[in-house]
Structures are given as C-alpha cells and as structure tokens.
Design a protein around this motif. Structure first.
Motif, PDB file in Angstrom:
ATOM      1  N   UNK A   1       0.915  -1.096  -0.488  1.00 54.28           N
ATOM      2  CA  UNK A   1       0.041   0.178   0.370  1.00 54.28           C
ATOM      3  C   UNK A   1       0.983   1.659  -0.334  1.00 54.28           C
ATOM      4  N   UNK A   2       2.071   1.392   0.450  1.00 55.65           N
ATOM      5  CA  UNK A   2       3.008   2.442   0.336  1.00 55.65           C
ATOM      6  C   UNK A   2       2.615   2.753  -0.520  1.00 55.65           C
ATOM      7  N   UNK A   3       3.876   1.934  -1.538  1.00 53.53           N
ATOM      8  CA  UNK A   3       4.378   1.924  -2.699  1.00 53.53           C
ATOM      9  C   UNK A   3       2.948   2.566  -3.766  1.00 53.53           C
ATOM     10  N   UNK A   4       1.994   1.968  -3.432  1.00 54.68           N
ATOM     11  CA  UNK A   4       1.473   2.484  -4.343  1.00 54.68           C
ATOM     12  C   UNK A   4       0.484   3.740  -4.623  1.00 54.68           C
ATOM     13  N   UNK A   5       0.428   4.079  -2.389  1.00 56.55           N
ATOM     14  CA  UNK A   5       0.561   5.718  -2.226  1.00 56.55           C
ATOM     15  C   UNK A   5       1.132   6.586  -2.865  1.00 56.55           C
ATOM     16  N   UNK A   6       2.796   6.336  -2.773  1.00 52.82           N
ATOM     17  CA  UNK A   6       3.721   6.904  -3.072  1.00 52.82           C
ATOM     18  C   UNK A   6       3.314   7.480  -4.460  1.00 52.82           C
ATOM     19  N   UNK A   7       3.472   6.439  -5.439  1.00 56.23           N
ATOM     20  CA  UNK A   7       2.301   6.633  -7.149  1.00 56.23           C
ATOM     21  C   UNK A   7       1.412   7.819  -6.732  1.00 56.23           C
ATOM     22  N   UNK A   8       0.707   7.176  -6.131  1.00 51.63           N
ATOM     23  CA  UNK A   8      -0.406   8.291  -7.071  1.00 51.63           C
ATOM     24  C   UNK A   8      -0.135   9.434  -5.820  1.00 51.63           C
ATOM     25  N   UNK A   9       0.689   9.710  -5.271  1.00 49.43           N
ATOM     26  CA  UNK A   9       0.669  11.028  -4.210  1.00 49.43           C
ATOM     27  C   UNK A   9       1.639  12.057  -5.184  1.00 49.43           C
ATOM     28  N   UNK A  10       2.225  11.807  -6.458  1.00 51.28           N
ATOM     29  CA  UNK A  10       3.459  12.845  -6.989  1.00 51.28           C
ATOM     30  C   UNK A  10       2.089  13.604  -8.180  1.00 51.28           C
ATOM     31  N   UNK A  11       2.902  14.800  -8.233  1.00 49.58           N
ATOM     32  CA  UNK A  11       1.973  15.808  -8.946  1.00 49.58           C
ATOM     33  C   UNK A  11       1.784  15.304 -10.350  1.00 49.58           C
ATOM     34  N   UNK A  12       2.443  14.603 -10.833  1.00 49.99           N
ATOM     35  CA  UNK A  12       2.130  13.880 -12.473  1.00 49.99           C
ATOM     36  C   UNK A  12       1.251  12.553 -12.368  1.00 49.99           C
ATOM     37  N   UNK A  13       0.936  12.334 -11.708  1.00 50.06           N
ATOM     38  CA  UNK A  13       0.051  10.647 -10.941  1.00 50.06           C
ATOM     39  C   UNK A  13      -0.948  10.729 -12.795  1.00 50.06           C
ATOM     40  N   UNK A  14      -1.290  11.623 -12.569  1.00 47.15           N
ATOM     41  CA  UNK A  14      -2.748  11.707 -13.547  1.00 47.15           C
ATOM     42  C   UNK A  14      -1.796  10.977 -15.024  1.00 47.15           C
ATOM     43  N   UNK A  15      -0.428  11.719 -15.308  1.00 49.09           N
ATOM     44  CA  UNK A  15       0.046  11.326 -16.794  1.00 49.09           C
ATOM     45  C   UNK A  15       0.271   9.603 -16.643  1.00 49.09           C
ATOM     46  N   UNK A  16      -0.088   9.081 -15.719  1.00 45.80           N
ATOM     47  CA  UNK A  16       0.302   7.661 -14.994  1.00 45.80           C
ATOM     48  C   UNK A  16      -0.862   6.880 -15.534  1.00 45.80           C
ATOM     49  N   UNK A  17      -2.273   7.309 -15.097  1.00 51.62           N
ATOM     50  CA  UNK A  17      -3.531   7.201 -15.192  1.00 51.62           C
ATOM     51  C   UNK A  17      -4.370   7.320 -16.491  1.00 51.62           C
ATOM     52  N   UNK A  18      -3.491   7.335 -17.398  1.00 46.27           N
ATOM     53  CA  UNK A  18      -4.897   8.251 -19.071  1.00 46.27           C
ATOM     54  C   UNK A  18      -5.556   9.738 -18.869  1.00 46.27           C
ATOM     55  N   UNK A  19      -4.032  10.083 -18.417  1.00 47.23           N
ATOM     56  CA  UNK A  19      -4.896  11.624 -18.521  1.00 47.23           C
ATOM     57  C   UNK A  19      -5.290  12.102 -20.042  1.00 47.23           C
ATOM     58  N   UNK A  20      -6.078  13.456 -19.611  1.00 47.22           N
ATOM     59  CA  UNK A  20      -6.579  13.435 -22.159  1.00 47.22           C
ATOM     60  C   UNK A  20      -6.379  12.567 -23.007  1.00 47.22           C
ATOM     61  N   UNK A  21      -7.058  11.490 -22.506  1.00 42.78           N
ATOM     62  CA  UNK A  21      -7.219  10.056 -23.374  1.00 42.78           C
ATOM     63  C   UNK A  21      -6.171   9.609 -23.647  1.00 42.78           C
ATOM     64  N   UNK A  22      -5.111  10.501 -23.362  1.00 41.16           N
ATOM     65  CA  UNK A  22      -3.813   8.880 -23.479  1.00 41.16           C
ATOM     66  C   UNK A  22      -3.627   7.380 -22.542  1.00 41.16           C
ATOM     67  N   UNK A  23      -3.231   6.533 -23.044  1.00 43.21           N
ATOM     68  CA  UNK A  23      -3.440   5.379 -22.282  1.00 43.21           C
ATOM     69  C   UNK A  23      -2.988   5.025 -21.096  1.00 43.21           C
ATOM     70  N   UNK A  24      -2.901   4.105 -19.624  1.00 38.97           N
ATOM     71  CA  UNK A  24      -2.456   3.764 -18.555  1.00 38.97           C
ATOM     72  C   UNK A  24      -1.713   3.529 -18.364  1.00 38.97           C
ATOM     73  N   UNK A  25      -0.476   3.712 -17.912  1.00 38.22           N
ATOM     74  CA  UNK A  25       0.525   2.766 -17.907  1.00 38.22           C
ATOM     75  C   UNK A  25       0.544   1.506 -16.748  1.00 38.22           C
ATOM     76  N   UNK A  26       1.281   0.455 -16.667  1.00 43.88           N
ATOM     77  CA  UNK A  26       1.368  -0.427 -16.134  1.00 43.88           C
ATOM     78  C   UNK A  26       1.490   0.197 -14.472  1.00 43.88           C
ATOM     79  N   UNK A  27       1.181   0.918 -13.649  1.00 41.67           N
ATOM     80  CA  UNK A  27       1.306   1.091 -12.144  1.00 41.67           C
ATOM     81  C   UNK A  27       1.632  -0.470 -11.080  1.00 41.67           C
TER      82      UNK A  27
END
Length: 89
Positions: A2-28
């Motif tokens: 859970x710490x690793x998942x929270x760390x990834x989601x806490x960074x300012x650019x996290x939306x880019x990892x999850x499919x921001x503006x129609x882009x494909x989400x990456x393998x988080x």
C-alpha cells in the motif's frame, strides 16, 4: 504494498500515469513492484547505500530500466529497529 501504491499516486504528475486526456494508462502495478523490489534489496543488503535508475520507461504493459547505478559501501548504523515505510510527500 500500500505504501508503494500511495507513493505513486501522491506525485504531482500521477494523472499522466493513469490515462490523462485520453492517453493510455501505464502499468502502475509494474512500477509498484519495482519500488517494492528496490525496498527489499536495500533492506536485505545494508551495504547498498544508493540506487539510481534513470530512465525508467513504463509502458501499458511492463516497464524497462534503461540505466541503473548501485552504490555499495560499508553499511551505515541503523538507529531504528522496527519496520520502515516509504515517506509520504
């Protein structure tokens, strides 16, 4: 984990990892696994005093570490005896 998942989601650019503006989400999940394995490496081998992974390319499936540098030295004295957690930013 859970710490690793929270760390990834806490960074300012996290939306880019999850499919921001129609882009494909990456393998988080692969990125989380990389963080957990690095954490385990440092816990199991205290002589590892630094790790640099640049760049890490995360795709829609999997990731690639294109360059890695590991610094090894005499292990520093630990003042904490309990389990460690990833810092939250």
């Amino acid at each position: 984990d859970r710490d690793a998942a929270a760390l990834i989601r806490s960074i300012r650019t996290a939306p880019l990892l999850f499919g921001w503006r129609g882009s494909d989400p990456v393998d988080t999940r692969a990125l989380e696994e990389l963080l957990l394995r690095l954490s385990r490496l440092v816990d199991d081998h205290p002589e590892v005093v630094g790790v640099s992974l640049e760049p890490v390319v995360v795709a829609t499936e999997g990731l690639s570490v294109l360059s890695a540098t590991v610094r090894v030295a005499h292990p520093p004295a630990r003042s904490d005896l309990g389990p460690r957690t990833l810092p939250s930013y």
